[in-house]
Scaffold this motif. Structure first.
Motif, PDB file in Angstrom:
ATOM      1  N   MET A   1       0.847  -1.172   0.000  1.00 25.11           N
ATOM      2  CA  MET A   1       0.000   0.000   0.000  1.00 25.11           C
ATOM      3  C   MET A   1       0.891   1.233   0.000  1.00 25.11           C
ATOM      4  O   MET A   1       1.816   1.337   0.789  1.00 25.11           O
ATOM      5  N   GLY A   2       0.593   2.174  -0.877  1.00 27.05           N
ATOM      6  CA  GLY A   2       1.370   3.394  -0.971  1.00 27.05           C
ATOM      7  C   GLY A   2       0.930   4.436   0.038  1.00 27.05           C
ATOM      8  O   GLY A   2      -0.075   4.280   0.743  1.00 27.05           O
ATOM      9  N   ILE A   3       1.691   5.501   0.101  1.00 25.81           N
ATOM     10  CA  ILE A   3       1.411   6.585   1.050  1.00 25.81           C
ATOM     11  C   ILE A   3       0.043   7.212   0.789  1.00 25.81           C
ATOM     12  O   ILE A   3      -0.723   7.464   1.715  1.00 25.81           O
ATOM     13  N   PHE A   4      -0.263   7.449  -0.493  1.00 23.77           N
ATOM     14  CA  PHE A   4      -1.550   8.048  -0.829  1.00 23.77           C
ATOM     15  C   PHE A   4      -2.706   7.184  -0.335  1.00 23.77           C
ATOM     16  O   PHE A   4      -3.641   7.688   0.303  1.00 23.77           O
ATOM     17  N   GLU A   5      -2.659   5.898  -0.613  1.00 22.04           N
ATOM     18  CA  GLU A   5      -3.733   5.000  -0.206  1.00 22.04           C
ATOM     19  C   GLU A   5      -3.864   4.945   1.312  1.00 22.04           C
ATOM     20  O   GLU A   5      -4.975   4.920   1.853  1.00 22.04           O
ATOM     21  N   LEU A   6      -2.728   4.931   2.003  1.00 19.55           N
ATOM     22  CA  LEU A   6      -2.741   4.907   3.461  1.00 19.55           C
ATOM     23  C   LEU A   6      -3.380   6.175   4.031  1.00 19.55           C
ATOM     24  O   LEU A   6      -4.254   6.111   4.902  1.00 19.55           O
ATOM     25  N   GLU A  39       8.341  14.747  -2.964  1.00 24.27           N
ATOM     26  CA  GLU A  39       7.814  14.066  -4.156  1.00 24.27           C
ATOM     27  C   GLU A  39       7.340  12.644  -3.860  1.00 24.27           C
ATOM     28  O   GLU A  39       7.427  11.757  -4.690  1.00 24.27           O
ATOM     29  N   ARG A  40       6.833  12.438  -2.644  1.00 18.07           N
ATOM     30  CA  ARG A  40       6.225  11.144  -2.290  1.00 18.07           C
ATOM     31  C   ARG A  40       4.737  11.158  -2.582  1.00 18.07           C
ATOM     32  O   ARG A  40       4.096  10.115  -2.607  1.00 18.07           O
ATOM     33  N   LEU A  41       4.169  12.370  -2.773  1.00 22.85           N
ATOM     34  CA  LEU A  41       2.793  12.567  -3.213  1.00 22.85           C
ATOM     35  C   LEU A  41       2.818  13.447  -4.450  1.00 22.85           C
ATOM     36  O   LEU A  41       3.600  14.398  -4.510  1.00 22.85           O
TER      37      LEU A  41
END
Length: 54
Positions: A1-6, A39-41
């Motif tokens: 699961m990526g950061i956005f989904e979390l 740049e993680r989102l």
């Protein structure tokens, strides 16, 4: 699961349980700002999360 989904899952859960407080929103926005700069989102993901917190 990526950061956005979390983040989306966490925000949605807080919103559905009526626990989306001003403190939580402010704290989450600060964290999201850091993730955006790193740049993680993407800008689209960032804006989607902001809209979810409205």
């Amino acid at each position: 699961m990526g950061i956005f989904e979390l983040l989306k899952r966490m925000i949605s859960k807080k919103k559905s349980t009526d626990m989306l407080t001003e403190f939580y929103i402010a704290s989450t926005k600060k964290k999201m700002d850091v993730l955006l700069v790193a740049e993680r989102l993407s800008e689209d993901e960032y804006n989607t999360l902001l809209q979810l917190m409205e």
